[in-house]
Scaffold this motif. Structure first.
Motif, mmCIF file in Angstrom:
data_model
loop_
_atom_site.group_PDB
_atom_site.id
_atom_site.type_symbol
_atom_site.label_atom_id
_atom_site.label_comp_id
_atom_site.label_asym_id
_atom_site.label_seq_id
_atom_site.Cartn_x
_atom_site.Cartn_y
_atom_site.Cartn_z
ATOM 1 N N ILE A 1 -46.784 -32.890 -17.218
ATOM 2 C CA ILE A 1 -47.626 -32.799 -18.407
ATOM 3 C C ILE A 1 -48.820 -33.744 -18.257
ATOM 4 C CG2 ILE A 1 -46.258 -34.523 -19.655
ATOM 5 C CD1 ILE A 1 -46.722 -32.774 -22.193
ATOM 6 N N GLU B 1 -44.133 -30.810 -25.906
ATOM 7 C CA GLU B 1 -43.271 -31.949 -25.617
ATOM 8 C C GLU B 1 -41.801 -31.593 -25.812
ATOM 9 O OE1 GLU B 1 -44.766 -35.649 -27.273
ATOM 10 O OE2 GLU B 1 -46.799 -34.928 -26.957
ATOM 11 N N ARG C 1 -38.358 -33.375 -15.387
ATOM 12 C CA ARG C 1 -39.602 -34.000 -15.828
ATOM 13 C C ARG C 1 -40.392 -34.537 -14.647
ATOM 14 N NH1 ARG C 1 -36.436 -37.572 -19.872
ATOM 15 N NH2 ARG C 1 -36.109 -36.139 -21.608
ATOM 16 N N GLY C 2 -41.649 -34.160 -14.586
ATOM 17 C CA GLY C 2 -42.521 -34.704 -13.550
ATOM 18 C C GLY C 2 -42.293 -34.071 -12.195
ATOM 19 N N ARG D 1 -34.122 -35.539 -16.480
ATOM 20 C CA ARG D 1 -35.049 -36.441 -15.793
ATOM 21 C C ARG D 1 -35.505 -35.890 -14.464
ATOM 22 N NH1 ARG D 1 -32.292 -42.056 -16.138
ATOM 23 N NH2 ARG D 1 -32.968 -42.118 -13.977
ATOM 24 N N THR E 1 -49.813 -44.241 -24.440
ATOM 25 C CA THR E 1 -49.494 -42.935 -23.857
ATOM 26 C C THR E 1 -48.814 -43.079 -22.503
ATOM 27 O OG1 THR E 1 -51.589 -42.305 -24.823
ATOM 28 C CG2 THR E 1 -50.468 -40.656 -23.531
ATOM 29 N N PHE F 1 -51.709 -35.613 -20.580
ATOM 30 C CA PHE F 1 -51.989 -35.892 -21.984
ATOM 31 C C PHE F 1 -53.475 -35.907 -22.264
ATOM 32 C CE2 PHE F 1 -47.784 -37.740 -21.367
ATOM 33 C CZ PHE F 1 -47.109 -37.105 -22.391
ATOM 34 N N LYS G 1 -32.349 -38.986 -31.115
ATOM 35 C CA LYS G 1 -31.572 -39.357 -32.298
ATOM 36 C C LYS G 1 -32.159 -38.770 -33.571
ATOM 37 C CE LYS G 1 -30.504 -43.569 -30.211
ATOM 38 N NZ LYS G 1 -31.433 -44.663 -30.013
ATOM 39 N N GLU H 1 -45.083 -42.818 -22.597
ATOM 40 C CA GLU H 1 -44.633 -41.445 -22.761
ATOM 41 C C GLU H 1 -44.849 -40.669 -21.455
ATOM 42 O OE1 GLU H 1 -46.576 -39.304 -25.835
ATOM 43 O OE2 GLU H 1 -44.980 -37.814 -25.966
ATOM 44 N N LEU I 1 -40.215 -30.572 -22.523
ATOM 45 C CA LEU I 1 -39.734 -31.682 -21.699
ATOM 46 C C LEU I 1 -38.756 -32.580 -22.451
ATOM 47 C CD1 LEU I 1 -42.944 -32.716 -19.770
ATOM 48 C CD2 LEU I 1 -40.866 -31.762 -18.838
ATOM 49 N N ARG I 2 -38.484 -32.226 -23.687
ATOM 50 C CA ARG I 2 -37.591 -33.031 -24.549
ATOM 51 C C ARG I 2 -37.999 -34.501 -24.563
ATOM 52 N NH1 ARG I 2 -31.868 -31.303 -22.594
ATOM 53 N NH2 ARG I 2 -31.436 -33.451 -23.131
ATOM 54 N N LEU I 3 -39.254 -34.728 -24.925
ATOM 55 C CA LEU I 3 -39.753 -36.103 -24.883
ATOM 56 C C LEU I 3 -39.489 -36.864 -26.177
ATOM 57 C CD1 LEU I 3 -43.145 -35.766 -22.998
ATOM 58 C CD2 LEU I 3 -40.988 -36.659 -22.174
ATOM 59 N N PHE I 4 -39.012 -36.177 -27.195
ATOM 60 C CA PHE I 4 -38.824 -36.879 -28.469
ATOM 61 C C PHE I 4 -37.509 -37.635 -28.477
ATOM 62 C CE2 PHE I 4 -41.495 -33.183 -29.442
ATOM 63 C CZ PHE I 4 -42.623 -33.866 -29.834
ATOM 64 N N ASP I 5 -37.456 -38.620 -29.338
ATOM 65 C CA ASP I 5 -36.249 -39.422 -29.514
ATOM 66 C C ASP I 5 -35.107 -38.502 -29.963
ATOM 67 O OD1 ASP I 5 -34.318 -41.204 -30.054
ATOM 68 O OD2 ASP I 5 -35.503 -42.469 -31.407
ATOM 69 N N ARG J 1 -42.081 -41.312 -19.151
ATOM 70 C CA ARG J 1 -40.895 -40.522 -19.494
ATOM 71 C C ARG J 1 -41.092 -39.090 -19.006
ATOM 72 N NH1 ARG J 1 -37.310 -40.030 -23.002
ATOM 73 N NH2 ARG J 1 -38.442 -39.134 -24.747
ATOM 74 N N ALA J 2 -42.316 -38.594 -19.170
ATOM 75 C CA ALA J 2 -42.596 -37.227 -18.746
ATOM 76 C C ALA J 2 -42.543 -37.091 -17.231
ATOM 77 C CB ALA J 2 -43.954 -36.779 -19.267
ATOM 78 N N GLN J 3 -42.671 -38.223 -16.535
ATOM 79 C CA GLN J 3 -42.551 -38.188 -15.076
ATOM 80 C C GLN J 3 -41.099 -38.265 -14.644
ATOM 81 O OE1 GLN J 3 -44.787 -41.335 -13.253
ATOM 82 N NE2 GLN J 3 -46.676 -40.572 -14.132
ATOM 83 N N GLY J 4 -40.218 -38.511 -15.601
ATOM 84 C CA GLY J 4 -38.807 -38.593 -15.265
ATOM 85 C C GLY J 4 -38.309 -39.999 -14.996
#
Lengths: 341, 309
Positions: A96, A54, A90-91, A87, B181, A98, A63, B184, A57-61, B187-190
């Motif tokens: 990704i 993750e 991503r995708g 953005r 999920t 899950f 902050k 999330e 893709l830099r999915l974490f918050d 978000r992973a899709q942009g």
């Protein structure tokens, strides 16, 4: 392997600031994935596999998360991109999948709507074109009766079908890299085999690299060409899949291999287990991180952390004693697994 | 079990048919909608349901008991109570609907924003706590007292009072959805923040919102009636159910009809809205097709019968 790697991670660290203090979930991980290569990442729960994925893709918050190191993908460092540029990656370039297909789809929209949305997020397409494409993607995943599935809601599908939909979603923009985070853990064994087969097929068809995260070594044996073993946020061993199963060098890897039940094993034989549990990340001290659970640990292991060394070409290991352990036959024989898988 | 009857295989019913069937298998919802539609029709068609003017004073016909001519009798000024009740329901529905719509919209935005951003959460939820700390009627009275008794101000006051209850429900529902999920995954899709909030979170919090809104509708009708009864609501000559009760209070022992009929209609509306809310909760709960208590009871009865056969 002379071509440039598709993805190259250099000394990635991911730190979370939590109420208990700063947790280093990933600590100096370096790895690379070549184009059209499947790389497996294995390890117990809590060893930083998913966080690594993750982080790509830099999915974490942002902050509460601090990234360090470099993630090079298509000539750019993903950690330096703006949120806006990220953005678009991503995708689109990296997708990704899950673990949990049950909650990975929005229950209020049909499958078709969700795939069409994913397509139209990154591509110019009319609703009609997007619909055609969605149908084509569903066909690609081999789901039964794709026209009807397009109009179905997620709750009308089984787990395996949903995972196929998730794969269709992930492939909607033909990514160069597919990250599969335990894609088959929630599925039963027959469906698992089908999904893995499908991923292998699609990899050939779409010429993408796959980063497969799993704790199931038989999946690794079936799918991957290279394996990276992680423990407590670090890479402890990296090798070609056959090498790793034949001659594991790190005691953790051999422990993992020994813990796999064998079909031809004796019936009363107890399953091997690695004693102890994965310690919490913030309890890590300056020593070999596996030392508290390692049967071969010595004073050296407890006082100084080993570094990742190249034991033979393409085989890296992080252990002080890998030579002695191998000589004493401490490594387990995981080759049976390769044959059965 | 002498012979097996052949099972007729027919096409599965469409989504619309299933929804209808679920609607009719939900007695709370059916009763609730029935009561509310009768009351609403009565009020909306007021100029046709009654031939009297709610304001015309006929001093000769003061305090007439219910009769064929005056269905609910007349008040101290000879006005037809039925007409005034019907026009009063209009006011109640207007106030209730406006409060629900405005408080619902603002509460939805506040709730979603609070779920998304911790900063918004701290600010908005503390304001909500503050509003919650006052008894709602007291707060509404003070707002109306400051702004002056007018229908618009009553709506404004009640909106302010009931925003927190909606915002809280939306926030807690949104917090649950946010952990799923698929958020999330988006978000992973942009997908950007606004797409995720507006297109994906919002529809998932809609059903608790609708249920809560139906209760806000009911309590705001009740609160409006209380405010008017206390003289802090809709100003006097205009008929509202609270005003009618206030008029009737002075002559309650001489003219029971002046308090009973408006009272009955308040009860009816609150009952109808509460049934509607309870019914909607069962109806909108996804996958609760056979999960509501009536269906369960029916199933249990059927099982018992089968066992005794």
């Amino acid at each position: 392997m002379s071509q440039a790697p598709l993805l190259e991670i250099k000394h990635l660290t991911t730190k979370f600031s939590t109420e208990q203090g700063i947790v280093k979930a990933v600590d100096g991980v370096s790895l690379h994935i070549d184009p059209e290569e499947t790389v497996g990442i294995v390890g117990e729960s809590g060893c930083g596999k998913s966080v690594t994925a993750e982080s790509i893709l830099r999915l974490f918050d942002e902050k509460t998360t601090e990234y360090g190191g470099q993630i090079l993908f298509e000539g750019r460092d993903l950690l330096q991109l703006s949120e806006e540029e990220m953005r678009k990656v991503r995708g689109n370039r990296i997708s990704i999948i899950f673990q949990d297909p049950m909650s990975s789809l929005n229950p209020v929209y049909t499958i078709g709507d969700q795939i069409m949305e994913a397509i139209r997020l990154h591509q110019r397409a009319s609703r009609r074109q997007a619909r055609e494409k969605a149908l084509e993607l569903l066909r690609l995943t081999g789901i039964s009766d794709p026209e009807r599935r397009l109009r179905s809601y997620p709750h009308e599908l089984s787990g395996g079908m949903r995972q196929r939909v998730m794969i269709a979603l992930a492939l909607s923009c033909e990514p160069r890299l597919l990250i599969a985070d335990e894609p088959t853990t929630a599925l039963d064994v027959t469906i698992q085999a089908q999904i893995l087969e499908l991923m292998n097929e699609l990899k050939e068809k779409l010429r993408m690299g796959i980063m497969l995260i799993t704790h199931d070594l038989s999946v690794v044996a079936q799918m991957c060409s290279r394996v990276i073993v992680m423990y407590l946020g670090e890479v402890v061993e990296e090798a070609e899949v056959t090498t790793l199963f034949d001659r594991p060098l790190h005691p953790y890897t051999s422990g993992l291999l020994k813990s796999v039940p064998q079909l031809d094993g004796r019936r009363k034989q107890k399953l091997y287990e690695i004693s102890g549990a994965v310690p919490a990340m913030h309890e890590v001290e300056a020593c070999c991180r596996f030392a508290p659970r390692c049967p071969f640990a010595t004073e050296l292991c407890r006082s100084k952390a080993p570094s990742l060394e190249e034991a033979e070409p393409g085989h890296r290991v992080r252990c002080w004693h890998y030579k002695d352990i191998q000589a004493n036959g401490g490594g387990s024989d995981g080759s049976g697994l390769l044959v059965t898988a | 079990m002498a012979s097996l009857e052949p099972i007729a295989v027919s096409a599965p019913p469409g989504r619309g048919r299933i929804a209808w069937r679920r609607y009719f298998s939900n007695p709370l919802l059916v009763t609730g909608t029935a009561i509310m539609s009768v009351v609403a029709l009565l009020a909306l068609l007021a100029p046709w349901t009654t031939s009297y003017d709610p304001y015309s004073i006929e001093t000769l016909n003061r305090l007439q008991p219910p009769s064929g001519e005056h269905l609910f009798g007349t008040d101290q000024l000879g006005r037809d109570v039925f007409t005034r009740v019907v026009y009063g329901i209009r006011v109640s529905l207007l106030v209730g609907a406006s409060v629900t719509a405005i408080a619902g919209a603002i509460g939805l935005l506040v709730g979603l924003a609070s779920a998304y951003s911790p900063v918004c959460d701290h600010i908005f939820m503390r304001i909500c706590d503050g509003l919650y700390a006052f008894p709602s009627i007291l707060l509404a009275i003070s707002i109306v007292a400051i702004m002056g008794p007018q229908t618009g101000n009553v709506i404004l006051a009640l909106t302010i009072v009931y925003i927190p209850s909606i915002a809280r429900i939306v926030r807690s529902a949104a917090l649950v959805v946010q952990e799923k999920t698929f958020i999330e995954g988006l978000r992973a899709q942009g997908a950007g923040v606004f797409r995720i909030m507006g297109l994906h979170m919002l529809p998932n919090v809609l059903s608790p919102l609708i249920v809560q809104a139906s209760f806000v509708f009911a309590v705001s009708i009740l609160t409006e009636a209380s405010l008017s009864f206390l003289g802090a609501g809709i100003p006097a000559p205009e008929p509202s159910l609270g005003n009618l009760l206030l008029d009737g209070k002075n002559v309650i022992f001489k003219a029971w009809w002046m308090t009973v009929f408006p009272g009955v209609f308040i009860i009816l509306m609150i009952l109808g809205l509460n049934l509607l809310g309870d019914g909607l909760r069962d109806f909108l709960d996804p996958g609760a097709g056979s999960n509501n208590r009536f269906a369960k009871r029916k199933k249990a009865v059927r099982r018992r019968r089968r066992r005794s056969d």
